[in-house]
Design a protein around this motif. Structure first.
Motif, PDB file in Angstrom:
ATOM      1  N   TYR A  90     -97.038 -24.545   7.770  1.00  0.00           N
ATOM      2  CA  TYR A  90     -96.160 -24.253   6.642  1.00  0.00           C
ATOM      3  C   TYR A  90     -96.398 -25.182   5.452  1.00  0.00           C
ATOM      4  CZ  TYR A  90     -93.364 -28.001   8.828  1.00  0.00           C
ATOM      5  OH  TYR A  90     -92.934 -29.181   9.387  1.00  0.00           O
ATOM      6  N   GLY A  91     -97.127 -26.303   5.646  1.00  0.00           N
ATOM      7  CA  GLY A  91     -97.355 -27.236   4.553  1.00  0.00           C
ATOM      8  C   GLY A  91     -98.743 -27.175   3.957  1.00  0.00           C
ATOM      9  N   ARG A  93    -100.316 -24.990   2.134  1.00  0.00           N
ATOM     10  CA  ARG A  93    -100.487 -24.535   0.762  1.00  0.00           C
ATOM     11  C   ARG A  93    -100.287 -25.690  -0.216  1.00  0.00           C
ATOM     12  NH1 ARG A  93     -97.117 -20.158  -2.884  1.00  0.00           N
ATOM     13  NH2 ARG A  93     -98.626 -20.124  -4.590  1.00  0.00           N
ATOM     14  N   VAL A  94     -99.298 -26.530   0.058  1.00  0.00           N
ATOM     15  CA  VAL A  94     -99.065 -27.685  -0.803  1.00  0.00           C
ATOM     16  C   VAL A  94    -100.286 -28.596  -0.787  1.00  0.00           C
ATOM     17  CG1 VAL A  94     -97.677 -29.758  -1.136  1.00  0.00           C
ATOM     18  CG2 VAL A  94     -96.578 -27.600  -0.533  1.00  0.00           C
ATOM     19  N   THR A 106     -90.800 -33.829  -7.369  1.00  0.00           N
ATOM     20  CA  THR A 106     -90.346 -33.818  -5.978  1.00  0.00           C
ATOM     21  C   THR A 106     -89.056 -34.593  -5.811  1.00  0.00           C
ATOM     22  OG1 THR A 106     -91.057 -34.245  -3.694  1.00  0.00           O
ATOM     23  CG2 THR A 106     -91.683 -35.871  -5.337  1.00  0.00           C
ATOM     24  N   TYR A 228     -91.747 -25.626  -3.010  1.00  0.00           N
ATOM     25  CA  TYR A 228     -91.896 -25.842  -1.575  1.00  0.00           C
ATOM     26  C   TYR A 228     -90.641 -26.551  -1.088  1.00  0.00           C
ATOM     27  CZ  TYR A 228     -93.741 -27.585   2.868  1.00  0.00           C
ATOM     28  OH  TYR A 228     -93.931 -27.871   4.194  1.00  0.00           O
ATOM     29  N   GLU A 230     -88.612 -28.054   2.169  1.00  0.00           N
ATOM     30  CA  GLU A 230     -88.864 -28.512   3.536  1.00  0.00           C
ATOM     31  C   GLU A 230     -87.595 -29.099   4.119  1.00  0.00           C
ATOM     32  OE1 GLU A 230     -92.303 -31.014   5.944  1.00  0.00           O
ATOM     33  OE2 GLU A 230     -91.915 -31.463   3.844  1.00  0.00           O
ATOM     34  N   GLY A 235     -90.774 -25.512   6.810  1.00  0.00           N
ATOM     35  CA  GLY A 235     -90.883 -25.492   5.367  1.00  0.00           C
ATOM     36  C   GLY A 235     -91.272 -24.107   4.898  1.00  0.00           C
ATOM     37  N   SER A 237     -92.829 -21.879   1.248  1.00  0.00           N
ATOM     38  CA  SER A 237     -93.258 -21.818  -0.145  1.00  0.00           C
ATOM     39  C   SER A 237     -92.499 -20.694  -0.844  1.00  0.00           C
ATOM     40  CB  SER A 237     -94.761 -21.542  -0.234  1.00  0.00           C
ATOM     41  OG  SER A 237     -95.502 -22.647   0.238  1.00  0.00           O
TER      42      SER A 237
END
Length: 282
Positions: A90-91, A93-94, A106, A228, A230, A235, A237
């Motif tokens: 799930y992370g 892409r970041v 952030t 994003y 989390e 998490g 997007s």
């Protein structure tokens, strides 16, 4: 005498395959670790950790190894795969988009934001929050986080605007010495990198709309944005312009409650002094 590993001892993971390939290239070149270190100008202890799979190489080292061995970008590609493999699905892409971002905003409600973390802080955080994970797995997670920090040291770094809750300063991850080092690191980044801004949201400002989670807003160089969000072990997007706008509004509210730059630096120094005093007393 240098202790050499057999290839069969390396785990069949992307990080293990990277370490195996780097070590094999050196052996094919008939070089010892110290001989390689002398030729490349890197500490032999660093090269040893990379070959043993205990640390991922920096992008600079990966590029230099490709140039030295003539491997046509293979080591850089293996590094990218190894880094991605240590990031939850799930992370990813970041991780992929951070290097393309013109601006990263952030907020984190519980710990120091990832790109501001020191290696000892990250290590203590993972050790305490990943029960049951073996030392090698923790080391790779730490190496991945450290590797990601390089985006702020790149030739064209993004504007990085972080807001952190005061609880991240109050919570002594790893103890007083690690926290003191962590705060000094943040102060150094604020002072030395013009594109880094850090604000603290103090307890005294009360509740806010992002309690209990973290949010990152990335604006890419083509002008597109995504968010994003989390929380614990998960998490997501967010691409919808309507949803991104809503999350941007929430972050703006949090920013409006945070201390300004000068006040934030003052609270960093306040906590730094407390942790340094704790070091002296212990």
């Amino acid at each position: 005498m240098e202790l050499e590993l057999d290839d069969d001892e390396m785990p069949a993971t992307p990080a293990g395959m990277l370490a195996k390939r780097v070590r094999r290239a050196r052996k094919n070149a008939d070089l010892s670790l110290r001989g390689l270190a002398d030729k490349m100008g890197y500490p032999h202890t660093y090269l040893s950790r990379v070959e043993r799979g205990e640390q991922l190489p920096s992008e600079a080292l990966a590029e230099d190894l490709d140039d030295f061995y003539g491997t046509d970008g293979l080591i850089v590609e293996l590094l990218a795969v190894a880094v991605a493999a240590e990031v939850p699905t799930y992370g990813r892409r970041v991780l992929e988009q951070e290097k393309r971002a013109a601006r990263i905003q952030t907020f984190n409600s519980s710990v120091v934001p990832g790109l501001l973390q020191t290696e000892p802080y990250t290590s203590a955080l993972f050790i305490e929050s990943m029960p049951g994970k073996d030392a090698e797995k923790v080391a790779l997670q730490v190496a991945t986080r450290v590797h990601r920090r390089a985006v702020l040291d790149s030739a064209a770094p993004p504007l990085y605007w972080a807001i952190m809750d005061e609880s991240a300063l109050r919570r002594p991850v790893g103890g007083a010495a690690i926290m003191a080092e962590q705060i000094r690191h943040i102060l150094g980044m604020i002072e030395n990198i013009s594109g880094v801004q850090v604000q603290v949201l103090p307890f005294a400002r009360g509740v806010h709309p992002l309690l209990g989670g973290s949010l990152s807003l990335l604006t890419l160089r083509d002008g597109t944005s995504f968010a994003y969000v989390e929380s614990f072990a998960s998490g997501v997007s967010v691409d919808s312009p309507v949803d991104v706008l809503e999350l941007t509004t929430l972050l703006d509210i949090v920013r409006s409650k945070a201390l300004d730059s000068g006040e934030s630096v003052a609270i960093f120094h306040k906590y730094l002094k407390e942790y340094e005093n704790d070091e002296t007393d212990s």
